[in-house]
Motif scaffolding. Structure first.
Motif, PDB file in Angstrom:
ATOM      1  N   GLU A   1      -7.679   1.791  -5.872  1.00 52.63           N
ATOM      2  CA  GLU A   1      -7.209   3.201  -5.769  1.00 52.63           C
ATOM      3  C   GLU A   1      -8.449   3.984  -5.037  1.00 52.63           C
ATOM      4  OE1 GLU A   1      -4.706   5.578  -8.546  1.00 52.63           O
ATOM      5  OE2 GLU A   1      -6.680   6.744  -8.624  1.00 52.63           O
TER       6      GLU A   1
ATOM      7  N   GLN B   1      -4.720   9.845  -1.110  1.00 51.64           N
ATOM      8  CA  GLN B   1      -4.910   8.782  -2.268  1.00 51.64           C
ATOM      9  C   GLN B   1      -4.158   7.727  -1.856  1.00 51.64           C
ATOM     10  OE1 GLN B   1      -4.391   9.533  -6.452  1.00 51.64           O
ATOM     11  NE2 GLN B   1      -2.677   8.001  -6.342  1.00 51.64           N
TER      12      GLN B   1
ATOM     13  N   THR C   1      -3.261   3.581  -2.659  1.00 51.50           N
ATOM     14  CA  THR C   1      -3.263   2.566  -3.741  1.00 51.50           C
ATOM     15  C   THR C   1      -2.832   1.492  -3.126  1.00 51.50           C
ATOM     16  OG1 THR C   1      -2.719   4.339  -5.465  1.00 51.50           O
ATOM     17  CG2 THR C   1      -2.050   2.022  -6.018  1.00 51.50           C
TER      18      THR C   1
ATOM     19  N   GLN D   1       0.930  -1.157   0.056  1.00 51.45           N
ATOM     20  CA  GLN D   1       0.091  -0.164   0.059  1.00 51.45           C
ATOM     21  C   GLN D   1       0.871   1.121   0.054  1.00 51.45           C
ATOM     22  OE1 GLN D   1      -4.069   0.085   2.146  1.00 51.45           O
ATOM     23  NE2 GLN D   1      -2.687   1.226   3.664  1.00 51.45           N
TER      24      GLN D   1
END
Length: 241
Positions: A222, A205, A207, A180
């Motif tokens: 995402e 954000q 991911t 991550q």
């Protein structure tokens, strides 16, 4: 069938959790709670009981812990997420919030080079793309874009409004770990519209590529989290030199 002692201990730590929660409610967000030793003395209970009570309060999102510093009162308007691998649904339910989902788009499409590389599949292979708005008690919290490989699974049978992890587990696909990354971003016009925020507002954000115990990648996700409602609790340590 639990023993009498087990039931008594369960009841004891829940009583202690309720008392600590009451005290936390009299403090301000991010105020320091008494130490475990002080709580043991004040409440006349064992260290184990205090620890179990605090663990329960952490799961409920009422307090958070900082390694080496202690336990602090959580901000009720902010979801403090640890790096424990949990789904959005689990995060919200643990905090007494009702999760819901608005599906923005579902499609089966060919994997791009980047998606294929991260999922270890052939470029052009079919992947399910799922875009969702995640809400808690009706408040927009996060925008999520997910890519799922076929894995011999009939994705058409999945409910896109429900927890994917729970449905994957029911289908025999168990997510065990994830890689991550977290970045600070500013919301564009479309993201701001869905999250009920101003254009350019701060966001996180995240991911993530999720893997089975055997190391097979089963998901790319995402997620854009509202910066005013989410933070991440990281526990780090400095190795001895």
């Amino acid at each position: 069938m639990p023993t009498k002692g087990t039931a008594q201990e369960r009841l004891k730590y829940e009583q202690v959790a309720d008392e600590i929660a009451r005290r936390a409610g009299e403090l301000q967000p991010h105020d320091h709670l008494p130490s475990e030793r002080d709580l043991m003395q004040q409440l006349d209970v064992s260290r184990m009981t205090v620890r179990r009570a605090i663990e329960q309060l952490v799961r409920r999102g009422l307090v958070y812990q900082v390694h080496g510093s202690g336990t602090f009162v959580a901000d009720p308007d902010v979801v403090t997420k640890t790096l424990r691998l949990t789904s959005f649904t689990e995060d919200m339910q643990q905090r007494g919030l009702t999760p819901s989902t608005t599906v923005l788009r579902t499609a089966v499409q060919p994997a791009t080079e980047d998606v294929a590389r991260r999922l270890r599949i052939e470029p052009g292979a079919d992947v399910l793309v799922l875009e969702r708005l995640r809400l808690a008690d009706g408040t927009p919290m996060a925008l999520e874009s997910v890519h799922l490989p076929a894995m011999g699974t009939d994705w058409s049978a999945f409910d896109p409004t429900a927890s994917l992890y729970a449905q994957m587990s029911a289908a025999g696909i168990t997510v065990e770990r994830a890689a991550q990354s977290i970045h600070a971003v500013n919301l564009d016009r479309d993201q701001a519209y869905h999250l009920d925020q101003a254009v350019g507002a701060a966001a996180l954000q995240v991911t993530r590529v999720s893997y089975t115990e055997a190391g097979v990648p089963v998901e790319i996700a995402e997620t854009i989290y509202r910066g005013d409602r989410y933070d991440y609790d990281l526990v780090i340590s400095r190795a001895a030199q």
